[in-house]
Design an enzyme around this catalytic site. Sequence first.
Site, mmCIF file in Angstrom:
data_model
loop_
_atom_site.group_PDB
_atom_site.id
_atom_site.type_symbol
_atom_site.label_atom_id
_atom_site.label_comp_id
_atom_site.label_asym_id
_atom_site.label_seq_id
_atom_site.Cartn_x
_atom_site.Cartn_y
_atom_site.Cartn_z
ATOM 1 N N ASP A 45 0.816 -1.213 0.000
ATOM 2 C CA ASP A 45 0.000 0.000 0.000
ATOM 3 C C ASP A 45 0.851 1.264 0.000
ATOM 4 O O ASP A 45 2.064 1.230 0.226
ATOM 5 C CB ASP A 45 -0.908 0.028 1.228
ATOM 6 C CG ASP A 45 -1.927 -1.094 1.226
ATOM 7 O OD1 ASP A 45 -2.266 -1.581 0.138
ATOM 8 O OD2 ASP A 45 -2.377 -1.480 2.324
ATOM 9 N N TYR A 66 6.378 -9.722 7.251
ATOM 10 C CA TYR A 66 6.242 -8.278 7.428
ATOM 11 C C TYR A 66 6.742 -7.892 8.818
ATOM 12 O O TYR A 66 6.674 -8.688 9.760
ATOM 13 C CB TYR A 66 4.783 -7.846 7.313
ATOM 14 C CG TYR A 66 4.254 -7.726 5.904
ATOM 15 C CD1 TYR A 66 4.364 -6.535 5.200
ATOM 16 C CD2 TYR A 66 3.619 -8.795 5.284
ATOM 17 C CE1 TYR A 66 3.862 -6.406 3.915
ATOM 18 C CE2 TYR A 66 3.111 -8.682 3.998
ATOM 19 C CZ TYR A 66 3.237 -7.484 3.318
ATOM 20 O OH TYR A 66 2.741 -7.355 2.050
#
Length: 259
Positions: free
Chosen positions: A51, A109
Amino acid sequence: MRILLVVSYDGTNYCGWQKQNNCITIQGEVEKAISEVLKEDVEIIGASRTDSGVHANGNLAIFDTDSSIPADRWSKVLNQILPDDIVIQESKEVADEFNPRYMKFSKTYEYKILNRSYPLPTYNKSAYYVYGNLNVDAMKLAANALVGEHDFIAFAGAGSQVKTTVRTIFSIDIIEEKLDPTTLGDSDDLLKTGRLIKIRVRGDGFLYNMVRIIAGTLVDVGMGRIKPEDIKGIIESKDRTKAGKTAPAHGLTLLEIEI
């Protein structure tokens, strides 16, 4: 010849990975650089569509070319053209059928939280500043409840369009790093000196904003707003409103994709 690129970037100045009209993206910049070399339009396929504002150490992308440039030279060639906040860490030839969009892999992540009395400007673009003494032990207990195969719809952002919301989290590690004293006060005062809390999540895939919602929920646990034992019920509720808020994008980094 199909070339695989390992792409790292600081996502601060970009509208995410995926190419968009009237907006600068990572995919768009990499494609532009390759096209400049080949003197023709090229489309790359990425493994993860991060994103806006999200960073990466090792996103993957492929493209096809008949160029005589050796596969392992593409990283050096592109790094001479790309902006400083996008760097190709490695390039190599892969099989023609290799496509990261359709292959099974795990992603790791990391979400970083700066926990101290005042922000540190050097972390403004890479960590979420949280004031208040976070209970890391409680956060670890809550994280354990998220590990495994679950329907994570309660941790999915609006607009997530997927066939199934079931995902498997292999591990969540919460790492606490004390910062050096930066005040004239007591160096044992945790909030004055501060700490960096890293939430490292490894799984087979993630829903839209899933890691950021997990991070926001664990912050709420650390602040005492959600109890660790509530996590199981939040998962079972399948209700997004039961989980914590979506933590800001700039604290998130895609560390690695393992194929």
